[in-house]
Scaffold this motif. Structure first.
Motif, short mmCIF file in Angstrom:
data_model
loop_
_atom_site.label_atom_id
_atom_site.label_comp_id
_atom_site.label_asym_id
_atom_site.label_seq_id
_atom_site.Cartn_x
_atom_site.Cartn_y
_atom_site.Cartn_z
N ALA A 23 0.84 -1.20 0.00
CA ALA A 23 0.00 0.00 0.00
C ALA A 23 0.88 1.25 0.00
CB ALA A 23 -0.91 -0.01 1.21
N GLN A 24 2.07 1.12 0.61
CA GLN A 24 2.98 2.27 0.67
C GLN A 24 3.72 2.49 -0.65
OE1 GLN A 24 3.65 4.65 3.22
NE2 GLN A 24 1.66 3.81 3.74
N GLU A 25 3.76 1.46 -1.53
CA GLU A 25 4.50 1.59 -2.79
C GLU A 25 3.70 2.44 -3.78
OE1 GLU A 25 6.90 -1.59 -5.25
OE2 GLU A 25 4.87 -1.52 -6.03
N GLN A 26 4.38 3.36 -4.44
CA GLN A 26 3.68 4.12 -5.49
C GLN A 26 4.33 3.84 -6.84
OE1 GLN A 26 4.08 8.37 -5.18
NE2 GLN A 26 6.11 8.25 -4.25
N VAL A 27 3.52 3.83 -7.87
CA VAL A 27 4.02 3.59 -9.22
C VAL A 27 4.09 4.93 -9.96
CG1 VAL A 27 3.49 2.51 -11.45
CG2 VAL A 27 3.13 1.24 -9.31
N LYS A 60 16.45 -0.42 -9.25
CA LYS A 60 17.49 -1.09 -8.46
C LYS A 60 17.84 -0.26 -7.23
CE LYS A 60 20.11 -3.43 -11.91
NZ LYS A 60 21.20 -3.08 -12.83
N GLN A 61 17.79 1.06 -7.40
CA GLN A 61 18.17 1.96 -6.30
C GLN A 61 17.13 1.97 -5.17
OE1 GLN A 61 18.96 5.89 -7.92
NE2 GLN A 61 20.47 5.09 -9.37
N GLY A 62 15.90 1.51 -5.47
CA GLY A 62 14.84 1.45 -4.46
C GLY A 62 14.53 2.81 -3.85
N LEU A 63 14.21 3.77 -4.69
CA LEU A 63 14.00 5.15 -4.22
C LEU A 63 12.68 5.32 -3.47
CD1 LEU A 63 15.03 7.07 -7.46
CD2 LEU A 63 16.46 6.58 -5.49
N THR A 64 12.67 6.30 -2.58
CA THR A 64 11.40 6.69 -1.94
C THR A 64 11.12 8.15 -2.31
OG1 THR A 64 12.53 7.37 0.06
CG2 THR A 64 11.68 5.12 0.04
N LEU A 65 9.86 8.43 -2.57
CA LEU A 65 9.41 9.80 -2.82
C LEU A 65 8.28 10.09 -1.86
CD1 LEU A 65 9.24 9.91 -6.75
CD2 LEU A 65 11.00 10.94 -5.32
N ASP A 66 8.39 11.18 -1.15
CA ASP A 66 7.37 11.56 -0.17
C ASP A 66 7.11 10.43 0.83
OD1 ASP A 66 5.61 13.30 0.98
OD2 ASP A 66 3.93 12.81 -0.34
N GLY A 67 8.19 9.77 1.24
CA GLY A 67 8.10 8.70 2.24
C GLY A 67 7.57 7.38 1.71
N MET A 319 15.26 13.76 -15.00
CA MET A 319 13.88 13.93 -14.56
C MET A 319 13.66 13.30 -13.18
SD MET A 319 10.46 12.87 -16.73
CE MET A 319 10.48 14.22 -17.90
N ALA A 320 14.21 12.10 -13.00
CA ALA A 320 14.07 11.40 -11.72
C ALA A 320 14.82 12.14 -10.61
CB ALA A 320 14.60 9.97 -11.84
N ASP A 321 15.94 12.75 -10.96
CA ASP A 321 16.72 13.54 -9.99
C ASP A 321 15.89 14.73 -9.49
OD1 ASP A 321 18.74 14.66 -8.48
OD2 ASP A 321 20.15 14.95 -10.14
N ALA A 322 15.18 15.39 -10.42
CA ALA A 322 14.32 16.52 -10.05
C ALA A 322 13.19 16.05 -9.14
CB ALA A 322 13.75 17.18 -11.31
N MET A 323 12.64 14.85 -9.41
CA MET A 323 11.59 14.28 -8.55
C MET A 323 12.12 14.05 -7.14
SD MET A 323 9.83 11.48 -11.10
CE MET A 323 8.96 11.96 -12.60
N GLN A 324 13.36 13.52 -7.06
CA GLN A 324 13.95 13.26 -5.73
C GLN A 324 14.16 14.57 -4.96
OE1 GLN A 324 16.82 10.36 -7.75
NE2 GLN A 324 17.23 10.05 -5.59
N LYS A 325 14.62 15.60 -5.69
CA LYS A 325 14.84 16.89 -5.03
C LYS A 325 13.52 17.49 -4.54
CE LYS A 325 19.27 18.39 -6.88
NZ LYS A 325 19.83 17.07 -7.12
N ALA A 329 6.67 13.03 -7.45
CA ALA A 329 6.59 12.82 -8.90
C ALA A 329 5.46 13.65 -9.51
CB ALA A 329 6.36 11.34 -9.19
N ASP A 330 4.87 14.53 -8.71
CA ASP A 330 3.82 15.41 -9.21
C ASP A 330 4.49 16.50 -10.07
OD1 ASP A 330 1.97 17.43 -9.64
OD2 ASP A 330 1.21 17.43 -7.58
N PRO A 331 4.12 16.57 -11.38
CA PRO A 331 4.77 17.55 -12.26
C PRO A 331 4.80 18.97 -11.70
CG PRO A 331 3.39 16.08 -13.55
CD PRO A 331 3.14 15.74 -12.11
N LYS A 332 3.73 19.40 -11.06
CA LYS A 332 3.69 20.77 -10.52
C LYS A 332 4.78 20.98 -9.46
CE LYS A 332 -0.76 20.90 -9.39
NZ LYS A 332 -1.36 19.79 -10.17
N LYS A 333 5.09 19.90 -8.72
CA LYS A 333 6.08 20.02 -7.64
C LYS A 333 7.52 19.86 -8.13
CE LYS A 333 2.88 18.74 -3.99
NZ LYS A 333 2.38 17.64 -3.17
N TYR A 334 7.73 18.94 -9.12
CA TYR A 334 9.13 18.73 -9.50
C TYR A 334 9.59 19.59 -10.68
CZ TYR A 334 8.48 15.57 -13.60
OH TYR A 334 8.20 15.03 -14.84
N LEU A 335 8.65 20.21 -11.42
CA LEU A 335 9.02 21.06 -12.56
C LEU A 335 9.96 22.21 -12.16
CD1 LEU A 335 8.77 21.69 -15.59
CD2 LEU A 335 6.65 22.91 -15.09
#
Length: 380
Positions: A23-27, A60-67, A319-325, A329-335
């Protein structure tokens, strides 16, 4: 008795833990669009492979976004190099709520699709679109990781003056947006570096007889003939230059810089006569990283990189780096993060200017020797 009761209990706990983890995993869906069918399908597939490598690396890196643990999924689409198909695909991706788009491959598909992504607020990074117009539309969602045609023409103008020590040039373009833009940028840079433009002429992209134009050039004795156009025009032009005894160097952009040029020019092409440029290439300091990427690509796919796969890989990783920062992954937030990113990629440092063009984009200059293309230099 006691132990048999414990087993289902342990299983139930494990199940509930796994369900809550799930449930915690997001796609996060990232799209790649390019021509997977048609005459340049090999380039489209090469780019798609680059995007796929980036997706696998991120997972492979197993990233988390927004927890939340994040799994990236690639939505790969075919635009067949066709503007109509490109806009249909763009709308499909908007409807699928992708977080971002890597592509398209050609300027002719990237430009019409970019309006659809912009209207939906979805960031688009092209790994191979070079038309200056792509980033001149005022869309804050539009980026590229290769140099544009303006940078290409400018680099050729500076090379003519500073490295070839040419004093004069005659310029011809085929009146396409590409050819005209390239010729204008060459002219601007050549003049700024002290060269004189002794003649300017126009043709069209179907022409093969340039005798009248070249005869008018011959009287001016230019050191360089610059052609803003395609290899299909450059081949006959080189043959006719030889027949007329014009000794000038012949220069042009990526559309003449092809493996077909020697066939099209026949005996009209002599060693080191042609100097052409392509967007991309790495300076010596970044060569190690790019070579390692190309080796990994060959191991994975059993073939060499065609051209832009490393740029596609970098575009997706940026693009993924911007999402991490942005932790989202919400375009409005990572743009906003994407617009100010500094990402160290396999092709070098990626940072964008206010239009979305890559800062300090590299360009590779080539010549031809014995009908083979040979690298001269990597420049900016």
């Amino acid at each position: 008795m006691h132990t048999t009761k414990m087993i289902p209990l342990a299983a139930a706990i494990a199940l509930s833990l796994s369900a809550s983890a799930h449930a915690q995993e997001q796609v996060v869906k990232i799209a790649h669009v390019g021509p997977i069918t048609g005459p340049i399908a090999h380039i489209g597939k090469d780019n798609e492979n680059g995007a796929r490598m980036a997706i696998e690396e991120l997972n492979k890196q197993g990233l988390t976004l927004d927890g939340k643990k994040t799994r990236f999924v690639l939505m790969a689409e075919d635009d067949a190099s066709d503007p109509k198909q490109a806009t249909a695909v763009a709308q499909k991706l908007v409807d699928a709520k992708v977080a971002g788009v890597i592509g398209h491959v050609n300027s002719g598909t990237s430009i019409p699709a970019s309006k659809i992504y912009y209207d939906a607020g979805i960031p688009q990074i092209s790994p191979s679109t070079t038309s200056a117009k792509y980033t001149q539309q005022g869309f804050n969602t539009t980026f590229r990781v290769v140099a544009n045609d303006s940078q290409l023409g400018g680099a050729l103008g500076r090379y003519a003056a500073k490295t070839l020590h040419a004093k004069t040039a005659a310029v011809i373009d085929d009146r396409t947006a590409y050819g005209q833009g390239l010729a204008e940028e060459f002219t601007k840079a050549a003049k700024a570096a002290g060269m004189t433009i002794v003649a300017t002429q126009y043709t069209n992209d179907k022409a093969t007889d340039f005798n009248a134009i070249l005869t008018s050039f011959k009287a001016k004795k230019p050191d360089v003939v610059f052609f803003g156009g395609l290899d299909a025009g450059a081949g006959p032009m080189l043959r006719q230059m030889k027949q007329l005894g014009i000794q000038a160097k012949f220069m042009g952009g990526d559309a003449i810089c092809t493996s077909d040029l020697p066939k099209l020019a026949g005996d009209g092409i002599s060693n080191d006569q042609v100097i052409c440029a392509e967007a991309g290439g790495v300076e010596e300091s970044a060569r190690k990283g790019l070579d390692a990427y190309k080796t990994a690509y060959k191991i994975k796919y059993g073939k060499d990189v065609v051209i832009y796969a490393p740029y596609t890989y970098d575009a997706l990783m940026t693009m993924a780096d911007a999402m991490q920062k942005a932790k989202s992954a919400d375009p409005k937030k990572y743009l906003p993060e994407l617009a100010k990113i500094q990402h160290k990629g396999v092709t070098g440092m990626i940072a964008f200017d206010a239009k979305g063009d890559i800062k300090d984009g590299t360009i590779t200059l080539y010549t031809y020797r014995g009908a083979q293309r040979s690298q001269l230099a990597v420049t900016k």
